[in-house]
Write a protein that holds these residues in place. Structure first.
Motif, short mmCIF file in Angstrom:
data_model
loop_
_atom_site.label_atom_id
_atom_site.label_comp_id
_atom_site.label_asym_id
_atom_site.label_seq_id
_atom_site.Cartn_x
_atom_site.Cartn_y
_atom_site.Cartn_z
N GLU A 13 1.25 -1.19 -0.44
CA GLU A 13 0.06 0.10 -0.63
C GLU A 13 0.86 1.25 -0.02
O GLU A 13 0.95 1.90 -0.78
CB GLU A 13 -0.83 0.01 1.25
CG GLU A 13 -0.50 0.36 2.45
CD GLU A 13 0.42 -1.66 3.08
OE1 GLU A 13 -0.44 -1.87 4.09
OE2 GLU A 13 0.60 -2.58 2.82
N ALA A 45 1.56 4.10 -3.19
CA ALA A 45 0.88 5.69 -3.51
C ALA A 45 2.14 5.91 -3.59
O ALA A 45 1.29 6.89 -4.93
CB ALA A 45 0.97 5.52 -1.66
N GLU A 47 -9.86 1.73 4.05
CA GLU A 47 -8.86 3.30 4.60
C GLU A 47 -8.22 3.26 3.74
O GLU A 47 -8.03 4.37 3.16
CB GLU A 47 -8.84 3.23 6.67
CG GLU A 47 -9.80 2.93 6.91
CD GLU A 47 -9.70 3.77 8.64
OE1 GLU A 47 -10.51 4.32 9.41
OE2 GLU A 47 -8.74 3.00 9.18
N ASN A 48 -6.84 2.49 3.77
CA ASN A 48 -5.85 2.25 3.66
C ASN A 48 -6.59 2.81 1.65
O ASN A 48 -5.85 3.62 1.13
CB ASN A 48 -4.63 1.28 3.64
CG ASN A 48 -4.07 1.81 4.89
OD1 ASN A 48 -4.03 2.65 5.27
ND2 ASN A 48 -3.57 0.79 4.80
N ARG A 55 -9.17 3.44 0.24
CA ARG A 55 -10.49 4.42 0.09
C ARG A 55 -9.25 5.88 0.02
O ARG A 55 -9.07 6.36 -1.35
CB ARG A 55 -11.28 4.88 0.77
CG ARG A 55 -12.10 3.86 0.55
CD ARG A 55 -13.64 4.23 1.27
NE ARG A 55 -14.40 4.64 0.70
CZ ARG A 55 -15.88 5.18 0.74
NH1 ARG A 55 -16.28 5.35 2.27
NH2 ARG A 55 -16.22 5.43 0.31
N LEU A 56 -8.33 5.95 0.29
CA LEU A 56 -7.64 7.32 0.39
C LEU A 56 -6.76 7.50 -0.82
O LEU A 56 -6.54 8.29 -1.37
CB LEU A 56 -6.22 7.32 1.65
CG LEU A 56 -5.97 8.40 2.18
CD1 LEU A 56 -6.23 9.67 1.63
CD2 LEU A 56 -4.34 7.95 3.21
N ALA A 86 -9.15 7.94 -3.90
CA ALA A 86 -9.74 9.51 -3.20
C ALA A 86 -7.80 10.40 -3.93
O ALA A 86 -8.36 11.05 -4.75
CB ALA A 86 -9.79 9.79 -2.60
N LEU A 87 -7.10 9.49 -3.73
CA LEU A 87 -6.08 10.92 -4.36
C LEU A 87 -5.88 10.15 -6.02
O LEU A 87 -4.96 11.30 -6.66
CB LEU A 87 -4.58 10.10 -4.11
CG LEU A 87 -4.21 10.48 -2.44
CD1 LEU A 87 -2.77 9.64 -1.29
CD2 LEU A 87 -4.16 12.76 -2.08
N SER A 145 -13.47 6.19 5.97
CA SER A 145 -12.74 7.09 5.44
C SER A 145 -11.64 7.89 4.33
O SER A 145 -10.91 6.49 4.34
CB SER A 145 -12.59 8.81 6.41
OG SER A 145 -11.36 8.07 7.06
N PRO A 146 -11.47 7.94 3.90
CA PRO A 146 -12.53 9.11 3.03
C PRO A 146 -14.12 8.73 2.10
O PRO A 146 -13.57 8.21 1.98
CB PRO A 146 -11.86 10.25 2.41
CG PRO A 146 -10.52 9.57 1.71
CD PRO A 146 -10.35 7.97 2.14
#
Length: 338
Positions: A57, A61, A89-90, A92-93, A96-97, A158-159
């Motif tokens: 993960e 990124a 959570e990881n 979804r972030l 989102a990015l 989230s997010p």
């Protein structure tokens, strides 16, 4: 025509450092994006000196930030070690990015030897039979659709965003194919492991797929295989010797702390038994000129009835590795399609 992607295990090559391996992976994904490869996945392995990372993960990124179009994902997250909520959570972030570019590949395997598994699961009770429920929980978190009565029905991972990563279940056995078909996820078979029964597992998945209203309406399967390409058959064979020795060590329990150079592999004093093991491993590889590799990949796609293949190319020379992917892309006319 089949779609091609990349599976990178980010080896630490002999004579180079883990940081150099990570920088080589970054250059590789940038080249893969330019060449038209569809997706780039990184694996999860623990406590292996020959591999430059253990947290897919985090690497996803970094790689997604270094590119702009190619899909980037985990191949995969070894879910029984972790909380489904934290994984959701990881990712979804990450989504989102980098909306529309993140893949979440999930697996049941430990990704390491028993000692690393004990450390990852310290003070936890882990039941691998809960894996299907963990996958369902992740689907619920990612789509904010936890079923009524679930203990975490109202919990937000989230997010909160309008898109979700693609979910793929990874496997090298029929059991993973059964779970993927039952849950309605996409399915990726690790063909390069050399585990028999891959064609049957993929056929089972395609024949028994049950659509999930939150995911794909139709089954989607792919395989990951090892392929090495060069301008001549002799050069491809020479480059493949590094992976021959690397996988021989893994198979015989004598893991090397690096991806060996071609010279180290050429100088290795193979026994007759070891040479037989290398030849057995070679039967699961696609090695040769662009035309030979194209023919081999198309043959695999037909045997597995898949329209997408991830290519793993453990080549010691980073320029030769990029060139291998370039030759394969040219053989399939990938640049012309873009």
């Amino acid at each position: 025509m089949i779609k091609l992607g990349v599976l990178d295990q980010v080896y630490v090559s002999e004579g180079r450092t883990a940081r150099e391996g990570l920088l080589e992976s970054t250059r590789l994904i940038q080249a893969a994006e330019e060449l038209g490869y569809s997706r780039f996945w990184v694996s999860e392995h623990h406590a292996m000196r020959a591999i430059a990372f253990s947290s897919p993960e985090v690497l996803v990124a970094h790689l997604a930030a270094a590119t702009s179009r190619i899909r980037v994902g985990s191949g995969g997250i070894m879910l029984p070690h972790y909380s489904a909520y934290k994984v959701a959570e990881n990712f979804r972030l990450l989504e989102a990015l980098h909306p529309g570019r993140i893949d979440l590949g999930l697996g049941r395997a430990p990704g390491g030897m028993p000692l690393s598994t004990r450390a990852l699961q310290q003070d936890k009770y882990v039941d691998v039979n809960r894996y299907p429920q963990q996958v369902l929980d992740i689907i619920g978190y990612l789509h904010e659709s936890m079923p009524a009565g679930h203990p975490f029905e109202k919990l937000l991972a989230s997010p909160s965003i309008p898109t979700a990563p693609e979910i793929w279940l990874l496997g090298s056995s029929g059991e993973s194919a059964r779970i993927a078909a039952l849950l309605g996820t996409s399915y990726a078979f690790a063909e390069f492991f050399g585990t028999p029964g891959g064609e049957e597992a993929t056929k089972y998945y395609l024949d028994h797929f049950e659509s999930n209203q939150l995911l794909e309406e139709h089954p989607r399967a792919m395989i990951a295989t090892l392929a090495i390409c060069a301008e001549t058959e002799e050069e491809a064979d020479r480059l493949a010797r590094s992976s021959d020795l690397l996988f021989l060590g893994i198979r015989t329990g004598r893991e090397l702390p690096f991806l060996p150079s071609v010279q180290t592999a050429a100088d290795y004093p193979y026994t007759e038994t070891e040479l037989q093991l290398v030849q057995q491993n070679r039967q699961r590889r696609v090695i040769g000129t662009p035309d030979q590799v194209k023919e081999g990949l198309l043959r695999l796609a037909e045997a597995y009835n898949v329209s997408e293949i991830l290519i793993n190319s453990p080549i010691h020379d980073p320029q030769a590795r990029i060139r291998s992917y370039e030759l394969i892309a040219e053989a399939f006319g990938m640049k012309e399609k873009r």
